[in-house]
Design an enzyme around this catalytic site. Structure first.
Site, PDB file in Angstrom:
ATOM      1  N   ASN A  13      -6.573  -4.455   5.920  1.00 26.09           N
ATOM      2  CA  ASN A  13      -7.063  -3.588   6.995  1.00 26.09           C
ATOM      3  C   ASN A  13      -7.616  -4.377   8.172  1.00 26.09           C
ATOM      4  OD1 ASN A  13      -6.654  -0.717   6.840  1.00 26.09           O
ATOM      5  ND2 ASN A  13      -7.897  -0.680   4.978  1.00 26.09           N
ATOM      6  N   ASN A  38       0.875  -1.172   0.000  1.00 29.85           N
ATOM      7  CA  ASN A  38       0.000   0.000   0.000  1.00 29.85           C
ATOM      8  C   ASN A  38       0.912   1.223   0.000  1.00 29.85           C
ATOM      9  OD1 ASN A  38      -1.404   2.329   0.889  1.00 29.85           O
ATOM     10  ND2 ASN A  38      -3.014   1.086   1.784  1.00 29.85           N
TER      11      ASN A  38
END
Length: 256
Positions: free
Chosen positions: A148, A7
């Site tokens: 996440n 990310n």
DNA sequence: ATGGTAGATACTCTA
């Protein structure tokens, strides 16, 4: 075959760093999340100059995913099949060297009980349904990206502080476990059993300095592929660079 | 109960 997920928190803000890391580490495949960039503005030429082709699926300001690969990327799919036309762009899949690669940016969820939290849980259920209906568990397949979610307490610097909180709540962990049960192996955990391995540290409150991190970026593989896994690691060094992403790359190497 | 930082876009939202 070396596969990485990162990310980058804006591909345009991070481009020199991402290209340098890619040149130095030379993964066969790099799955990128949070490109924050529309497809027309994705810096594809930068990747091409170092030998990579890209498949992109972005939007302005938020979200966005991409795959960079040394070999051709086939049967590219953008988004979940049941996405609305204006859905947030959080999934891109492609087949590279006969490995199905699914690159995801799972919703953050903001706060337990919020609308965004419900959206996250629904999105995970839809991802599970996608695996059930469109993927072959007997094939070599990788599901990777920014999930996440910290799967277990050993993935959290202070489990008591994070108990029941976003990224660690029981419902999120259960949704993730359901996806794992489809037939995937956490490749990093095949090689490292202990705590203290994190892939994300909040920009705020000196989290990295104090190693207050979570392991929320994952690379999971079907058994067919996972049994060829020879190593996996988290490249923490990128978090020490100037203007780093808040996440670092997770890398896995497979025997051919 | 809130703040701390970063990125993109337009002075706010998301993470």
């Amino acid at each position: 075959m070396k596969i990485a997920t990162w990310n980058v928190n804006s591909i345009t803000a991070r481009l020199p760093q991402v290209l340098e890391w890619t040149r130095n580490n030379h993964p066969d495949v790099l799955c990128i999340q949070e490109t924050k960039c529309i497809d027309q503005k994705f810096p594809a030429s930068g990747f091409q100059e170092i030998g990579y082709q890209v498949a992109v699926f972005g939007q302005p300001t938020y979200n966005g995913v991409a795959i960079a690969s040394l070999s051709s990327i086939n049967d590219v799919q953008r988004g979940l099949p049941d996405d609305e036309a204006d859905a947030q762009r959080r999934l891109i899949a492609g087949t590279i060297n006969n490995i199905r690669i699914i690159n995801v940016y799972v919703p953050n969820g903001a706060e337990v009980g919020s609308d965004k939290y419900e959206f996250k849980l629904k999105w995970l259920a839809r991802l599970h349904k996608y695996l059930d209906n469109h993927c072959d568990v007997k094939q070599s397949l990788v599901l990777c990206g920014d999930f996440n979610i910290a799967p277990e307490d050993r993935d959290v610097h202070d489990p008591a502080l994070w108990e029941g909180k976003i990224l660690c709540s029981d419902a999120e962990r259960a949704a993730l476990e359901n996806i794992l049960q489809w037939g995937l192996v956490d490749v990093f955990r095949k090689h490292h059993k202990g705590g203290g391995h994190y892939s994300w540290w909040d920009y705020r409150a000196g989290a990295f300095r104090q190693n207050n991190g979570l392991r929320i970026d994952h690379l999971w593989a079907t058994e067919t592929l996972a049994k060829k896994s020879v190593n996996a690691w988290i490249d923490k060094i990128t978090r020490t660079l100037e203007k780093p992403s808040d996440h670092v790359p997770v890398v896995a190497e497979f025997a051919d």
